[in-house]
Scaffold this motif. Structure first.
Motif, mmCIF file in Angstrom:
data_model
loop_
_atom_site.group_PDB
_atom_site.id
_atom_site.type_symbol
_atom_site.label_atom_id
_atom_site.label_comp_id
_atom_site.label_asym_id
_atom_site.label_seq_id
_atom_site.Cartn_x
_atom_site.Cartn_y
_atom_site.Cartn_z
ATOM 1 N N GLY A 370 111.734 6.584 -25.367
ATOM 2 C CA GLY A 370 112.520 5.707 -24.738
ATOM 3 C C GLY A 370 111.393 4.590 -24.032
ATOM 4 N N PRO A 371 112.260 3.841 -23.314
ATOM 5 C CA PRO A 371 111.325 2.899 -22.751
ATOM 6 C C PRO A 371 110.162 3.415 -21.919
ATOM 7 C CG PRO A 371 113.730 2.327 -22.218
ATOM 8 C CD PRO A 371 113.471 3.960 -22.762
ATOM 9 N N ARG A 372 109.026 2.537 -21.855
ATOM 10 C CA ARG A 372 107.863 2.813 -20.969
ATOM 11 C C ARG A 372 108.254 2.691 -19.454
ATOM 12 N NH1 ARG A 372 104.921 1.977 -25.089
ATOM 13 N NH2 ARG A 372 102.773 2.523 -25.260
ATOM 14 N N LEU A 404 96.210 11.650 -11.573
ATOM 15 C CA LEU A 404 96.926 10.488 -12.257
ATOM 16 C C LEU A 404 97.656 9.447 -11.012
ATOM 17 C CD1 LEU A 404 99.045 12.415 -15.099
ATOM 18 C CD2 LEU A 404 96.422 11.265 -14.972
ATOM 19 N N PRO A 405 97.191 8.394 -10.996
ATOM 20 C CA PRO A 405 98.014 7.558 -10.013
ATOM 21 C C PRO A 405 99.606 7.619 -10.389
ATOM 22 C CG PRO A 405 96.160 6.172 -11.258
ATOM 23 C CD PRO A 405 96.428 7.581 -11.884
ATOM 24 N N ASP A 406 100.300 7.076 -9.301
ATOM 25 C CA ASP A 406 101.658 7.059 -9.495
ATOM 26 C C ASP A 406 102.341 6.328 -10.497
ATOM 27 O OD1 ASP A 406 101.569 8.966 -7.440
ATOM 28 O OD2 ASP A 406 102.175 7.331 -5.769
ATOM 29 N N ASP A 407 101.677 5.158 -10.753
ATOM 30 C CA ASP A 407 102.285 4.288 -12.057
ATOM 31 C C ASP A 407 101.749 4.792 -13.222
ATOM 32 O OD1 ASP A 407 103.085 2.469 -9.920
ATOM 33 O OD2 ASP A 407 101.422 1.168 -9.899
ATOM 34 N N CYS A 408 101.466 6.116 -13.442
ATOM 35 C CA CYS A 408 101.363 6.358 -14.872
ATOM 36 C C CYS A 408 102.213 7.502 -15.369
ATOM 37 C CB CYS A 408 100.186 7.732 -14.906
ATOM 38 S SG CYS A 408 98.509 6.722 -14.741
ATOM 39 N N GLU A 409 102.660 7.301 -16.478
ATOM 40 C CA GLU A 409 103.814 8.071 -17.010
ATOM 41 C C GLU A 409 102.868 9.050 -18.057
ATOM 42 O OE1 GLU A 409 107.163 7.830 -20.664
ATOM 43 O OE2 GLU A 409 106.207 5.763 -19.933
ATOM 44 N N PRO A 410 102.744 10.392 -17.364
ATOM 45 C CA PRO A 410 102.011 11.266 -18.196
ATOM 46 C C PRO A 410 102.975 12.164 -19.156
ATOM 47 C CG PRO A 410 102.608 12.236 -16.036
ATOM 48 C CD PRO A 410 103.304 10.906 -16.094
ATOM 49 N N VAL A 411 102.498 12.344 -20.153
ATOM 50 C CA VAL A 411 102.832 13.030 -21.485
ATOM 51 C C VAL A 411 102.154 14.135 -21.930
ATOM 52 C CG1 VAL A 411 103.982 12.692 -23.934
ATOM 53 C CG2 VAL A 411 104.101 10.597 -22.461
ATOM 54 N N CYS A 448 100.731 10.349 -30.319
ATOM 55 C CA CYS A 448 99.496 9.699 -29.743
ATOM 56 C C CYS A 448 99.671 8.172 -30.089
ATOM 57 C CB CYS A 448 98.187 10.257 -30.358
ATOM 58 S SG CYS A 448 97.624 11.978 -29.920
ATOM 59 N N ALA A 449 100.177 7.979 -31.129
ATOM 60 C CA ALA A 449 100.187 6.410 -31.629
ATOM 61 C C ALA A 449 101.115 5.649 -30.353
ATOM 62 C CB ALA A 449 101.141 6.321 -32.665
ATOM 63 N N HIS A 450 101.949 6.339 -29.519
ATOM 64 C CA HIS A 450 102.687 5.882 -28.448
ATOM 65 C C HIS A 450 102.052 5.786 -27.092
ATOM 66 C CE1 HIS A 450 106.042 4.887 -31.005
ATOM 67 N NE2 HIS A 450 106.178 6.133 -31.334
ATOM 68 N N MET A 451 100.765 6.548 -27.125
ATOM 69 C CA MET A 451 100.025 6.455 -25.640
ATOM 70 C C MET A 451 99.327 5.347 -25.563
ATOM 71 S SD MET A 451 101.282 9.368 -24.697
ATOM 72 C CE MET A 451 102.727 9.044 -25.573
ATOM 73 N N ASP A 452 99.264 4.796 -24.170
ATOM 74 C CA ASP A 452 98.106 3.867 -23.976
ATOM 75 C C ASP A 452 96.753 4.201 -23.848
ATOM 76 O OD1 ASP A 452 100.400 1.608 -23.630
ATOM 77 O OD2 ASP A 452 101.125 2.696 -21.567
ATOM 78 N N LEU A 453 96.895 5.476 -23.559
ATOM 79 C CA LEU A 453 95.462 6.186 -23.282
ATOM 80 C C LEU A 453 95.562 7.768 -23.343
ATOM 81 C CD1 LEU A 453 92.635 6.072 -22.114
ATOM 82 C CD2 LEU A 453 93.658 6.705 -19.807
ATOM 83 N N VAL A 454 94.659 8.156 -24.328
ATOM 84 C CA VAL A 454 94.691 9.684 -24.347
ATOM 85 C C VAL A 454 93.738 10.232 -23.506
ATOM 86 C CG1 VAL A 454 94.558 11.795 -25.605
ATOM 87 C CG2 VAL A 454 95.734 9.890 -26.749
ATOM 88 N N LEU A 455 93.981 11.090 -22.369
ATOM 89 C CA LEU A 455 93.006 11.637 -21.451
ATOM 90 C C LEU A 455 93.148 13.322 -21.941
ATOM 91 C CD1 LEU A 455 91.288 11.714 -19.156
ATOM 92 C CD2 LEU A 455 93.291 12.313 -17.614
ATOM 93 N N THR A 456 91.801 13.811 -22.436
ATOM 94 C CA THR A 456 91.748 15.264 -23.010
ATOM 95 C C THR A 456 90.219 15.654 -22.846
ATOM 96 O OG1 THR A 456 91.594 16.335 -25.070
ATOM 97 C CG2 THR A 456 91.026 13.945 -25.220
ATOM 98 N N ARG A 525 94.952 -3.912 -15.210
ATOM 99 C CA ARG A 525 94.919 -4.841 -16.493
ATOM 100 C C ARG A 525 96.066 -4.770 -17.276
ATOM 101 N NH1 ARG A 525 89.645 -2.435 -16.841
ATOM 102 N NH2 ARG A 525 90.152 -1.436 -18.698
ATOM 103 N N GLY A 526 96.990 -4.027 -17.256
ATOM 104 C CA GLY A 526 98.017 -3.646 -18.197
ATOM 105 C C GLY A 526 97.708 -2.762 -19.228
ATOM 106 N N ALA A 527 98.917 -2.305 -19.889
ATOM 107 C CA ALA A 527 98.657 -1.654 -20.960
ATOM 108 C C ALA A 527 98.097 -2.082 -22.307
ATOM 109 C CB ALA A 527 100.242 -0.761 -21.238
ATOM 110 N N CYS A 528 97.895 -1.035 -23.100
ATOM 111 C CA CYS A 528 97.305 -1.214 -24.475
ATOM 112 C C CYS A 528 98.322 -1.246 -25.353
ATOM 113 C CB CYS A 528 95.992 -0.533 -24.771
ATOM 114 S SG CYS A 528 95.241 -0.767 -26.735
ATOM 115 N N PRO A 529 98.919 -2.107 -25.963
ATOM 116 C CA PRO A 529 99.819 -2.293 -26.885
ATOM 117 C C PRO A 529 99.764 -1.290 -28.246
ATOM 118 C CG PRO A 529 98.979 -4.344 -27.374
ATOM 119 C CD PRO A 529 98.194 -3.661 -26.033
ATOM 120 N N PRO A 530 100.487 -0.478 -28.510
ATOM 121 C CA PRO A 530 100.245 0.403 -29.896
ATOM 122 C C PRO A 530 100.014 -0.327 -31.013
ATOM 123 C CG PRO A 530 102.300 1.145 -28.763
ATOM 124 C CD PRO A 530 102.174 -0.403 -27.900
ATOM 125 N N ARG A 531 99.468 0.081 -31.917
ATOM 126 C CA ARG A 531 98.717 -0.457 -33.339
ATOM 127 C C ARG A 531 100.104 -0.404 -34.244
ATOM 128 N NH1 ARG A 531 93.768 2.312 -35.206
ATOM 129 N NH2 ARG A 531 94.247 1.222 -37.176
#
Length: 532
Positions: A370-372, A404-411, A448-456, A525-531
């Protein structure tokens, strides 16, 4: 009264037994085995012959035959602690751990001062991960036999696994003082220096171990890793071939010549996975390089990777390790490819990404997500629990979430989570976890393709996200796997990855605080859009 015939038989048994013992002591094991068998043909209940033959068969790695002999010896002498200890050793080799521990316990009950029984029990406990109990067992063995160098080496290895580096080093130093030609003491101390980052000292100890026992495969393998973590890839990749002589790989038989860089124009090369899922993902990039040399490439991978690698460029035919291999001219295990291709730090192909997710799966996961609701961060906090270094590389979910900062959407990118982490899945209101909705790693790739960032942490998803070219932050323990090198934030394998290294204090908290600061900067800086 003993009859003359019985007396003759007894004399023959005694003569043949001492002949067998002499042959065994001389190292003529084949003749000794036949001589012991001659004794047993005349006297099937000769306990000493059964005991010594069983011990010799164990030394020859014929563990099932050893167990059979020792079982018979124990039946004849149930109160002999030494025989029970040896039977336990054979059972360990046959992977009958519970039965082995039972024999060690009985041996200790029969003879509490039998140092070998305490040490064998400790070694078995160490192998199954009961490391604290193992150290206690070694303590007792060393108390009973303080001058046994092997006991100090083994306790050092257990202490090393408990991150008790100073105590481990003291054990290795003591072992070397007791036995200056103990190649295991030098090798193990070399691995300790490697973990502590003293790589010159590590190589010096490996070299000394190899002087004592030339060609020792485990030492060569460890020395290869020390070369690789320093970026000395020409030496390291070549030396890594020692892995085929390790006990775990001795069953591997190649029915075709191994390709190590020979001309292959018009020939078919089978590339085969050999270790973990992440290893296969990392090294599959080289299929395209083999194809460019004029070869036809077959790629055999673990079943969970078959679908996600189905779109990999440079592969003529892809199939699972569970399937039969098609006809081929050359065989090449994946970890042989960097050496065969002469790869160095400057020539790693595919650093910008070489995998693409399935478009239909990407669309399906877009609908599920759904929406970010903020910076979408994919989380992987633990790896394979059976990995030897897992206790150092995995992090409790609760600690990751606090970073994680509050403005993150963790998946969550986990299909399954450990029991200790399960309560925190529901306790964090914004954490998305899809669990069984994730099929194989093709689904994980689409997610993963929908993630702005993968933290692993160091896991197969680190390689998957990097191969997809997604921004990936990889959390590394102070003693990382050799592939990540010893220093630096840049990743030699994936241009989109950043390495976050633990300090000498082995504490994750400072690392996670830096990660939080990095995420806050990213949010600004804002999100990194999906490829896709």
């Amino acid at each position: 009264m003993i009859t003359p015939g019985a007396q003759d038989t007894r004399r023959q048994v005694v003569a043949r037994f001492f002949k067998a013992v002499g042959l065994q002591q001389a190292g003529d094991w084949d003749q000794a085995r036949r001589a012991f068998e001659d004794v047993l043909s005349l006297d099937p209940v000769h306990a000493d012959a059964l005991w010594l033959l069983g011990a010799m068969l164990h030394d020859q790695a014929d563990y099932e035959a050893s167990r059979q002999c020792l079982d018979r010896a124990v039946a004849l002498r149930p109160h002999d602690a030494a025989i029970r200890r040896m039977l336990g050793a054979a059972l360990v080799r046959l992977k009958q751990t519970d039965a082995a521990l039972e024999q060690f316990d009985l041996a200790i009950e029969l003879k509490p001062d039998l140092a070998a029984a305490h040490a064998s029990r400790a070694t078995t406990l160490h192998r199954i991960g009961r490391v604290g109990e193992a150290v206690a067992g070694y303590d007792r063995g060393i108390e009973l036999a303080p001058d046994c160098a092997d006991y100090h080496v083994n306790r050092g290895a257990a202490r090393q696994d408990l991150d008790q580096q100073d105590l481990a080093r003291a054990d290795y130093d003591r072992a070397i003082a007791l036995e200056p030609r103990s190649h295991l003491a030098f090798m193990n101390r070399g691995t300790l220096w490697h973990e502590l980052g003293h790589l010159a000292r590590a190589q010096a100890d490996f070299d000394r171990a190899l002087e004592i026992e030339p060609g020792h495969p485990e030492t060569l393998y460890n020395k290869a890793c020390t070369h690789l973590i320093q970026g000395q890839w020409a030496q390291g990749w070549a030396m890594l071939d020692a892995r085929w002589k390790l006990e775990a790989n001795r069953h591997r038989v190649f029915d075709r010549p191994v390709w190590t860089g020979q001309p292959i124009e018009g020939r078919t090369v089978l590339l085969q996975s050999e270790q973990g899922l992440g290893d296969t993902l990392m090294l599959a990039r080289f299929a395209r390089e083999v194809t460019a040399l004029g070869g036809r490439v077959l790629l055999q991978v673990q079943p969970p990777l078959r679908r996600v690698l189905s779109r990999l460029e440079g592969v003529d035919e892809l199939f699972a390790t569970s399937a039969a291999s098609p006809p081929h001219d050359w065989f090449c295990p994946l970890f042989t490819l960097p050496h065969a291709l002469g790869v160095n730090l400057q020539t790693v192909p595919g650093r910008g990404g070489y995998l693409e997710p399935e478009p239909e799966l990407v669309r399906q996961w877009d609908q599920r997500l759904g929406p970010r609701e903020g910076l979408r961060v994919g989380l992987v906090w633990s790896g394979n629990p059976r990995h030897r270094n897992d206790h150092r590389r995995s992090i409790p979910l609760q600690r990751i979430l606090r970073a994680l900062p509050d403005d993150c959407e963790p998946v969550s990118l986990h299909k399954e989570v450990r029991e200790a982490d399960a309560p925190f899945l529901g306790a964090h209101p914004r954490l998305r976890h899809f669990g069984s909705q994730l099929g194989d790693l093709a689904d994980t790739a689409a997610l993963c393709a929908h993630m702005d960032l993968v933290l692993t942490v160091d896991s197969c998803v680190a390689h998957l996200a990097g191969a997809l070219g997604r921004p990936t932050w990889i959390l590394l323990p102070v003693a990382p796997d050799y592939r990540w090198l010893r220093e630096g934030e840049d990743c030699p394998w994936y241009a989109s990855a950043r390495l976050w290294r633990q300090g000498p204090d082995r504490d994750w908290e400072p690392v996670l605080q830096r990660v939080r600061q990095g995420l806050e900067q990213r949010l600004s800086r804002g999100a990194c859009p999906p490829r896709w």
